[in-house]
Design a protein around this motif. Structure first.
Motif: not given
Length: 305
Positions: A83-90, A111-113, A134-135
């Motif tokens: 259902e959701s994911i944490p703010e992974y460093d991508t 939002d993902l880098e 996501p942005d």
């Protein structure tokens, strides 16, 4: 540790902190259908391809370090309960293709880098519960084919950077978007199926087609369109490179009064309702303008009534 627990359908949790030397965790938990918790040191892992593929009991993405990871291909593919994911460093990720493919319960993604990402093929395909895209920095992405296909709950998307984009076939097919995003598609050769089956689409924004050769089924089945189709059609007619346009506007706007009216001015060869002789073009022009010069040798353009 690639494939280490592959197919371990009864494994519910994995807690091992002594994994700091790991570089690759490809397919590590593939098919672990009971897995709900993972605690491990992944600070040096550069490839997580297929890592949690078909972990169908995962509801939240594991809290792992992804800062060194460049390959996230199919990382959560088929995680149907996610259902959701944490703010992974991508920020180091380059390949994100299929990353969330068929995660049918995924609702939100932070939002993902993604400044180094080059491949987002089918990244969110089949994420039917996703409500917000996501942005992301997509300035280096070359492939966005089928990226949001089947995201029926998605109503809008950001204006992603298409500077490096080469392919985007069916990128928004069967999504819930209500207006086309303000993205630059002018250098893309194949736009086939781009918005096909978007039954909530009402407005088609301006587009240009400098290098486009294929618009097959581009707006096919977008039966709620109220405006923009005729303008886009007119723009397509000015592109000498465009050769494939099978059912581009098939049933586009069919269920709205204004949309149906536009269909009557779009040629059957584009999926419209206007059936005319092959050497005669009926189109609408702004007052005082003339049809593109290359038409004059092959067809006569008649102002629409």
């Amino acid at each position: 540790m690639s494939c280490m627990f592959r197919g371990c359908s009864t494994l519910e949790s994995f807690n091992e902190k002594n994994t700091s030397s790991l570089r690759v965790t490809n397919s590590m938990f593939v098919g672990c259908s009971s897995l709900t918790e993972v605690l491990m040191d992944t600070s040096k892992v550069s490839s997580m391809e297929y890592m949690f593929q078909y972990c169908t009991s995962l509801t939240d993405g594991p809290d792992i370090d992804t800062s060194a990871c460049s390959n996230m291909k199919q990382m959560f593919e088929g995680c149907s309960s996610l259902e959701s994911i944490p703010e992974y460093d991508t920020h180091n990720a380059t390949n994100m293709s299929y990353m969330f493919n068929m995660c049918s319960n995924l609702r939100t993604v932070p939002d993902l880098e993604t400044e180094h990402a080059t491949d987002m093929y089918m990244m969110f395909n089949g994420c039917s519960a996703l409500t917000e895209a996501p942005d992301m920095d997509t300035s280096n992405v070359a492939d966005m084919r089928y990226m949001f296909q089947g995201c029926g709950a998605l109503k809008s998307v950001p204006a992603y950077d298409t500077t490096s984009l080469m392919e985007c076939t069916a990128m928004f097919r069967a999504t819930g978007i209500e207006s086309t995003p303000e993205m630059d598609f002018q250098n893309i050769k194949d736009l086939s199926g781009l918005f096909q089956g978007c039954t909530s689409l009402k407005t088609i924004s301006d587009m240009t087609f400098k290098k486009t050769v294929n618009v097959n089924y581009m707006f096919s089945g977008c039966n709620k369109v109220e405006s923009g189709a005729l303008e886009i059609y007119s723009m397509m007619l000015t592109n000498t490179k465009l050769v494939n346009h099978i059912d581009t506007f098939k049933d586009c706007g069919l269920d709205t009064e204004s949309g149906h009216s536009d269909l009557e001015d779009i040629m059957v060869s584009y999926g419209g309702l206007l059936d005319i002789a092959p050497n005669t073009l009926r189109c609408k022009f702004a007052a005082g303008t003339e049809p593109a010069s290359y038409y004059s040798a092959t067809m006569t353009c008649v102002d629409a009534e």
